[in-house]
Scaffold this motif. Structure first.
Motif, PDB file in Angstrom:
ATOM      1  N   VAL A 153      97.265  31.688  58.736  1.00 28.17           N
ATOM      2  CA  VAL A 153      95.833  31.507  58.538  1.00 28.17           C
ATOM      3  C   VAL A 153      95.172  32.884  58.496  1.00 28.17           C
ATOM      4  CG1 VAL A 153      93.699  30.534  59.462  1.00 28.17           C
ATOM      5  CG2 VAL A 153      95.854  29.266  59.683  1.00 28.17           C
ATOM      6  N   LEU A 154      94.608  33.233  57.354  1.00 26.16           N
ATOM      7  CA  LEU A 154      93.980  34.535  57.170  1.00 26.16           C
ATOM      8  C   LEU A 154      92.522  34.525  57.613  1.00 26.16           C
ATOM      9  CD1 LEU A 154      95.344  35.339  53.594  1.00 26.16           C
ATOM     10  CD2 LEU A 154      96.308  36.057  55.796  1.00 26.16           C
ATOM     11  N   ARG A 155      91.844  33.418  57.372  1.00 31.75           N
ATOM     12  CA  ARG A 155      90.436  33.311  57.760  1.00 31.75           C
ATOM     13  C   ARG A 155      90.083  31.846  57.963  1.00 31.75           C
ATOM     14  NH1 ARG A 155      86.369  37.228  54.950  1.00 31.75           N
ATOM     15  NH2 ARG A 155      87.546  38.534  56.420  1.00 31.75           N
ATOM     16  N   ALA A 156      89.360  31.569  59.044  1.00 34.50           N
ATOM     17  CA  ALA A 156      88.911  30.210  59.350  1.00 34.50           C
ATOM     18  C   ALA A 156      87.406  30.117  59.186  1.00 34.50           C
ATOM     19  CB  ALA A 156      89.306  29.831  60.770  1.00 34.50           C
ATOM     20  N   HIS A 157      86.963  29.127  58.421  1.00 35.85           N
ATOM     21  CA  HIS A 157      85.539  28.836  58.255  1.00 35.85           C
ATOM     22  C   HIS A 157      85.261  27.519  58.972  1.00 35.85           C
ATOM     23  CE1 HIS A 157      85.311  31.773  54.841  1.00 35.85           C
ATOM     24  NE2 HIS A 157      86.577  31.381  54.682  1.00 35.85           N
ATOM     25  N   VAL A 158      84.306  27.516  59.892  1.00 39.40           N
ATOM     26  CA  VAL A 158      84.013  26.328  60.691  1.00 39.40           C
ATOM     27  C   VAL A 158      82.506  26.068  60.672  1.00 39.40           C
ATOM     28  CG1 VAL A 158      84.214  25.219  62.953  1.00 39.40           C
ATOM     29  CG2 VAL A 158      85.990  26.809  62.186  1.00 39.40           C
ATOM     30  N   GLU A 159      82.135  24.814  60.446  1.00 39.66           N
ATOM     31  CA  GLU A 159      80.725  24.429  60.498  1.00 39.66           C
ATOM     32  C   GLU A 159      80.123  24.874  61.832  1.00 39.66           C
ATOM     33  OE1 GLU A 159      77.283  23.205  59.077  1.00 39.66           O
ATOM     34  OE2 GLU A 159      79.116  22.855  57.908  1.00 39.66           O
ATOM     35  N   GLU A 160      78.980  25.570  61.750  1.00 42.33           N
ATOM     36  CA  GLU A 160      78.395  26.186  62.950  1.00 42.33           C
ATOM     37  C   GLU A 160      78.162  25.193  64.075  1.00 42.33           C
ATOM     38  OE1 GLU A 160      74.636  29.142  64.112  1.00 42.33           O
ATOM     39  OE2 GLU A 160      74.766  28.211  62.120  1.00 42.33           O
ATOM     40  N   ASP A 161      77.760  23.981  63.730  1.00 37.52           N
ATOM     41  CA  ASP A 161      77.465  22.979  64.760  1.00 37.52           C
ATOM     42  C   ASP A 161      78.704  22.576  65.559  1.00 37.52           C
ATOM     43  OD1 ASP A 161      74.855  23.034  63.952  1.00 37.52           O
ATOM     44  OD2 ASP A 161      74.936  21.161  62.814  1.00 37.52           O
ATOM     45  N   LEU A 162      79.889  22.861  65.036  1.00 38.60           N
ATOM     46  CA  LEU A 162      81.119  22.486  65.730  1.00 38.60           C
ATOM     47  C   LEU A 162      81.610  23.560  66.696  1.00 38.60           C
ATOM     48  CD1 LEU A 162      83.245  20.791  62.912  1.00 38.60           C
ATOM     49  CD2 LEU A 162      81.978  19.699  64.768  1.00 38.60           C
ATOM     50  N   VAL A 163      81.021  24.745  66.634  1.00 38.98           N
ATOM     51  CA  VAL A 163      81.463  25.841  67.490  1.00 38.98           C
ATOM     52  C   VAL A 163      80.673  25.825  68.796  1.00 38.98           C
ATOM     53  CG1 VAL A 163      81.746  28.336  67.685  1.00 38.98           C
ATOM     54  CG2 VAL A 163      82.071  27.218  65.470  1.00 38.98           C
TER      55      VAL A 163
END
Length: 212
Positions: A153-163
């Protein structure tokens, strides 16, 4: 008391992943799968050798693992029995698969440019993991019928509300992944949608009405 039924399928329950990759002509391919597991910043993917995604990963060595929420089950199911292979293998024809050149359009999903790989992300997916292939291992016996891909995994994009605020962790209460158990769709512990895949694989509970 335990019985020994000789299980045909061992999909006890794993997250559904929409794997996006690039075809040889540069167009995008999108494939749902549920044979994936993570450890650290790496992931193992199990993909059949007759699929377009396998060919793309072996050629280009990159992909995006897009994790849909259970609310996206309609979009996933729309492409469950589709393939990016122009010539559909006979065994897939018998299961009801058909060739679809634009899987994003068929699913009603949106391509989103990635940062580090050519493969696009799925804009609607709350988790998107840009990956490169580290190794590919033949899988299956007596003759290999699949490939086990190790990806980084080089980069993870996560919906802000889930962090979780102030951390680098996903909120396990807020994250409701789409889960596949024995070819059926589940979310939040419930069977959330009838499955085309279960029908194609002739699962005995294919006609069961989904509950929410």
């Amino acid at each position: 008391m335990h019985v020994v039924p000789g299980l045909k399928v061992l999909y006890f329950g794993t997250p559904v992943v929409l794997i996006s990759s690039r075809n040889e002509d540069g167009t995008a391919n999108l494939a749902p799968m549920s044979s994936a597991w993570w450890l650290g910043q790496s992931c193992m993917l199990g993909l059949g050798n007759s699929g377009q995604t396998t060919a793309n990963l072996l050629r280009d060595g990159e992909c995006v693992l897009n994790l849909p929420s259970s609310a996206m089950v309609d979009a996933v199911d729309r492409i469950a029995l589709t393939t990016g292979k122009r010539v559909v293998p006979d065994h897939k024809v018998k299961q009801g698969y058909r060739y679809v050149p634009d899987k994003f359009a068929a699913a009603g999903l949106t391509e989103q440019a990635s940062d580090l790989v050519r493969a696009p992300r799925v804009a609607e997916c709350p988790v998107q993991l840009e990956c490169r292939v580290v190794a590919a291992h033949p899988f299956g016996a007596p003759a290999p019928y699949a490939t086990a891909f190790q990806v980084e995994v080089l980069r993870a994009h996560v919906e802000e509300d889930l962090v979780i605020p102030g951390t680098h962790y996903v909120d396990p209460i807020g994250w409701d992944p789409l889960i596949m158990k024995f070819c059926e769709f589940f979310g939040g512990g419930h069977n959330v949608h009838p499955s085309r895949l279960a029908e194609g694989w002739s699962m005995p509970h294919q006609g069961r009405t989904a509950s929410v």
